[in-house]
Design a protein around this motif. Sequence first.
Motif, mmCIF file in Angstrom:
data_model
loop_
_atom_site.group_PDB
_atom_site.id
_atom_site.type_symbol
_atom_site.label_atom_id
_atom_site.label_comp_id
_atom_site.label_asym_id
_atom_site.label_seq_id
_atom_site.Cartn_x
_atom_site.Cartn_y
_atom_site.Cartn_z
ATOM 1 N N SER A 213 0.628 -1.277 -0.284
ATOM 2 C CA SER A 213 0.240 -0.422 -0.013
ATOM 3 C C SER A 213 1.082 1.547 -0.187
ATOM 4 O O SER A 213 2.012 1.247 0.493
ATOM 5 C CB SER A 213 -0.871 0.134 1.103
ATOM 6 N N PHE A 214 0.577 2.966 -0.122
ATOM 7 C CA PHE A 214 1.510 3.649 -0.661
ATOM 8 C C PHE A 214 0.725 4.305 0.018
ATOM 9 O O PHE A 214 -0.594 5.045 0.443
ATOM 10 C CB PHE A 214 1.040 4.010 -2.034
ATOM 11 N N ARG A 215 1.192 5.596 0.704
ATOM 12 C CA ARG A 215 0.351 6.304 1.551
ATOM 13 C C ARG A 215 1.774 7.728 1.255
ATOM 14 O O ARG A 215 2.877 7.374 1.226
ATOM 15 C CB ARG A 215 0.117 6.148 2.643
ATOM 16 N N ALA A 216 1.124 8.633 0.537
ATOM 17 C CA ALA A 216 2.092 9.475 0.948
ATOM 18 C C ALA A 216 2.206 10.466 2.378
ATOM 19 O O ALA A 216 2.019 11.448 2.488
ATOM 20 C CB ALA A 216 1.906 10.763 -0.200
ATOM 21 N N GLU A 217 2.829 9.529 3.316
ATOM 22 C CA GLU A 217 2.701 10.272 4.889
ATOM 23 C C GLU A 217 4.318 11.501 4.620
ATOM 24 O O GLU A 217 5.180 11.095 4.326
ATOM 25 C CB GLU A 217 3.530 9.185 5.450
ATOM 26 N N LYS A 218 3.563 12.344 5.745
ATOM 27 C CA LYS A 218 4.195 13.703 5.360
ATOM 28 C C LYS A 218 4.960 13.860 7.079
ATOM 29 O O LYS A 218 5.877 14.014 7.243
ATOM 30 C CB LYS A 218 3.757 14.399 4.788
ATOM 31 N N SER A 219 4.636 12.657 7.986
ATOM 32 C CA SER A 219 5.551 12.805 8.868
ATOM 33 C C SER A 219 6.079 11.656 8.753
ATOM 34 O O SER A 219 6.198 11.127 8.673
ATOM 35 C CB SER A 219 3.877 12.216 9.717
ATOM 36 N N LYS A 220 7.652 12.219 10.286
ATOM 37 C CA LYS A 220 8.552 11.433 10.058
ATOM 38 C C LYS A 220 8.683 10.447 11.595
ATOM 39 O O LYS A 220 8.669 11.091 12.756
ATOM 40 C CB LYS A 220 9.665 11.958 10.527
ATOM 41 N N THR A 221 7.210 9.811 11.565
ATOM 42 C CA THR A 221 7.611 8.601 12.602
ATOM 43 C C THR A 221 8.292 7.254 12.453
ATOM 44 O O THR A 221 8.064 7.466 11.224
ATOM 45 C CB THR A 221 5.868 8.607 12.666
ATOM 46 N N PRO A 222 8.585 6.890 13.460
ATOM 47 C CA PRO A 222 9.195 5.470 13.086
ATOM 48 C C PRO A 222 8.468 4.383 13.150
ATOM 49 O O PRO A 222 8.551 3.488 13.133
ATOM 50 C CB PRO A 222 10.502 5.348 14.395
ATOM 51 N N ARG A 223 7.231 4.957 12.900
ATOM 52 C CA ARG A 223 6.402 3.880 12.596
ATOM 53 C C ARG A 223 5.320 3.844 10.698
ATOM 54 O O ARG A 223 4.442 3.433 11.109
ATOM 55 C CB ARG A 223 5.136 3.716 13.156
ATOM 56 N N HIS A 224 5.732 5.151 10.282
ATOM 57 C CA HIS A 224 5.217 5.003 8.892
ATOM 58 C C HIS A 224 6.375 5.465 7.683
ATOM 59 O O HIS A 224 6.783 5.873 7.649
ATOM 60 C CB HIS A 224 4.670 6.623 8.651
ATOM 61 N N LEU A 225 5.872 4.339 6.528
ATOM 62 C CA LEU A 225 6.438 4.189 5.058
ATOM 63 C C LEU A 225 5.833 4.787 4.338
ATOM 64 O O LEU A 225 4.742 4.545 4.297
ATOM 65 C CB LEU A 225 6.805 2.789 4.676
ATOM 66 N N THR A 226 6.511 5.256 3.053
ATOM 67 C CA THR A 226 5.533 5.086 2.200
ATOM 68 C C THR A 226 5.499 4.571 1.675
ATOM 69 O O THR A 226 4.104 4.408 0.557
ATOM 70 C CB THR A 226 5.972 6.250 0.808
ATOM 71 N N GLU A 227 5.838 3.253 1.274
ATOM 72 C CA GLU A 227 5.182 1.513 0.939
ATOM 73 C C GLU A 227 5.445 0.483 1.779
ATOM 74 O O GLU A 227 6.939 0.282 2.091
ATOM 75 C CB GLU A 227 6.363 1.460 -0.082
ATOM 76 N N PHE A 228 4.553 0.367 2.120
ATOM 77 C CA PHE A 228 4.264 -0.526 2.856
ATOM 78 C C PHE A 228 3.178 -2.259 2.795
ATOM 79 O O PHE A 228 2.757 -1.675 1.946
ATOM 80 C CB PHE A 228 3.758 -0.156 4.613
ATOM 81 N N TRP A 229 3.755 -3.040 3.338
ATOM 82 C CA TRP A 229 2.805 -3.882 2.969
ATOM 83 C C TRP A 229 1.650 -4.553 3.958
ATOM 84 O O TRP A 229 2.088 -4.304 5.110
ATOM 85 C CB TRP A 229 4.115 -5.303 3.056
ATOM 86 N N HIS A 230 0.910 -4.487 2.863
ATOM 87 C CA HIS A 230 -0.254 -4.302 3.858
ATOM 88 C C HIS A 230 -1.352 -5.817 3.789
ATOM 89 O O HIS A 230 -1.335 -6.402 2.426
ATOM 90 C CB HIS A 230 -1.327 -3.992 2.615
ATOM 91 N N ALA A 231 -1.402 -6.570 4.959
ATOM 92 C CA ALA A 231 -2.075 -7.930 4.950
ATOM 93 C C ALA A 231 -3.948 -7.424 5.389
ATOM 94 O O ALA A 231 -3.862 -7.124 5.966
ATOM 95 C CB ALA A 231 -2.000 -9.073 6.092
ATOM 96 N N GLU A 232 -4.440 -7.906 4.306
ATOM 97 C CA GLU A 232 -6.292 -7.236 4.690
ATOM 98 C C GLU A 232 -6.551 -8.636 4.148
ATOM 99 O O GLU A 232 -6.913 -9.472 3.440
ATOM 100 C CB GLU A 232 -6.328 -6.450 3.547
ATOM 101 N N CYS A 233 -7.933 -8.380 5.117
ATOM 102 C CA CYS A 233 -8.897 -9.362 5.141
ATOM 103 C C CYS A 233 -10.854 -9.132 5.405
ATOM 104 O O CYS A 233 -10.750 -7.864 5.539
ATOM 105 C CB CYS A 233 -8.657 -11.188 5.834
ATOM 106 N N GLU A 234 -10.894 -9.716 4.038
ATOM 107 C CA GLU A 234 -13.336 -9.808 4.220
ATOM 108 C C GLU A 234 -13.178 -10.508 4.520
ATOM 109 O O GLU A 234 -13.307 -11.688 3.464
ATOM 110 C CB GLU A 234 -12.877 -8.108 2.901
ATOM 111 N N VAL A 235 -14.293 -9.898 4.934
ATOM 112 C CA VAL A 235 -15.685 -11.287 5.422
ATOM 113 C C VAL A 235 -16.719 -11.088 5.411
ATOM 114 O O VAL A 235 -17.654 -10.310 6.199
ATOM 115 C CB VAL A 235 -15.607 -12.082 6.817
ATOM 116 N N ALA A 236 -17.763 -12.004 4.847
ATOM 117 C CA ALA A 236 -19.001 -12.553 4.768
ATOM 118 C C ALA A 236 -19.726 -12.313 5.887
ATOM 119 O O ALA A 236 -19.272 -13.809 6.173
ATOM 120 C CB ALA A 236 -19.663 -12.602 3.289
ATOM 121 N N TRP A 237 -20.905 -12.165 6.056
ATOM 122 C CA TRP A 237 -21.744 -12.328 7.031
ATOM 123 C C TRP A 237 -20.577 -12.411 8.479
ATOM 124 O O TRP A 237 -21.289 -13.494 9.613
ATOM 125 C CB TRP A 237 -22.218 -13.923 6.537
ATOM 126 N N CYS A 238 -20.585 -11.263 8.595
ATOM 127 C CA CYS A 238 -19.200 -11.130 10.462
ATOM 128 C C CYS A 238 -19.545 -9.355 10.477
ATOM 129 O O CYS A 238 -19.550 -9.138 9.881
ATOM 130 C CB CYS A 238 -17.796 -11.327 9.690
#
Length: 440
Positions: A213-238
């Motif tokens: 995932s790509f985010r133009a993060e302008k904040s300089k924190t130790p937990r933000h990248l501009t390109e990071f790996w995102h594990a996402e899930c979505e569940v029906a009837w949940c």
Amino acid sequence: MEQQQGVSQDFQDIGSVLSGGHAEGSVVRLRGWVHRWRSSGKVVFMTIRDPSGVIQVVARATDPFWKAAESVTRESSVILEGKVRKDERAPGGYELALTAFKVHGLADPAFPIAKDLSIRHLLNVRHLWLRSRKMNAVLKVRHSVFGAIHEYFRKNGFYESTGPMFVTAACEGGSTLFKLNYFGKTAYLSQSAQFYNEALIFTLGKQYLIAPSFRAEKSKTPRHLTEFWHAECEVAWCDFEGIMKVEEDLITHIVRKVLEERKEELKTLKRDTAPLENVVAPFPRIPYERAIDLINERNAKMALTYESDLGADEEFVLASQFDKPFLVTGYPVKLKAFYHKPDPARPTHTLAGDLLAPEGYGEIIGGGQRIEDTAQLQEQMKLFDLNPKDYEWYTDLRRYGTVPHSGFGLGVDRVVRWICKLKHIRDTMPFPRTMTRVYP
Ligand code: ATP
Ligand code: MN
């Protein structure tokens, strides 16, 4: 001792020696790189590394290959044979008395990682710094985390799918979009695959992916990248409760897997594993207001209200008070993206929650239940000043056979950062991308 063509079975790896896999006195053949080197004039002590570990080897002035051993440089690639010897003084407890030694690629003596070990320099020579024991250990933990995520979802009936990287609408707010020219039209790099995942549950039911995932993060924190790996899930009837259970089980599985597979690497990183042993579902559920109170009680200067958002600093204060992961639930509607379902029992607040890592690390998952009703979704877009025209296809998902559904996004790099207990998220990535870094 010729170099073998293709993949040879005739070489051992250093890890197998260090784990006692070869009897004392037996001869092993290794391929690797010179990690450290020193000479007394009569004896050369080297450490050799390969992907599996580092071992000390010894050459003597009477050896026929003495000249090669005496003149080899750090990071040269070498092929060698040696007799296994147990030696308490050697790092790792074993040493090899060399019986053969050949340099394959003599390294330029100007290897640029020597004196200057500043963060900036090590990022400039990242392509070489990856050879360090630290990066080797982190990358192996990262490998196990990816494997554990795939394993968890696949064992629990989720289908893996993929989403587009070129998109036309924001999932997570306009301010962090990377805009690009798509044959004369405006497009963006994906911040999240969530909308596409929502479409996929109508055919797959339970769906997941791991993607950048790509985010133009302008904040300089130790937990933000501009390109990071995102594990996402979505569940029906949940519903919200159901998805929180998935989050807890996934995190428990990841940590257990890393503890099983990466004992050595966690040792190399000097990671105290006690807090990780403690990661067993269920996790505490902290209502948003309680979280605000806990932060104010610890740090009155923050003076948060029941409308305040939690950033890295606030979450640090909160997450330092926990010794296992926990969920913060029921954020106010205005603090979350438009698609989060308001709690029918308290419509000013959402059925959304973040999962936070302990030891001060903070948010690693954001998730919750999505709005399933067409009219409610459109109302919510207006409330957020969004144009429903931009979300036509997304709204269709409600028009045609809507179902209750929930999902979440997990920041894989953030999980690695916490598990390895690293100061900065960039150290979880082979080639990190931040506001000030796109090279190498
Ligand atoms: P934050 O408030 O910390 O900026 P967020 O609320 O914007 O994060 P979400 O949109 O909920 O994040 O994204 C889901 C997950 O993706 C987060 O919980 C986090 O683990 C991860 N994530 C989000 N942004 C980044 C980033 N810039 N770098 C690394 N990981 C990120
Ligand atoms: Mn979030």
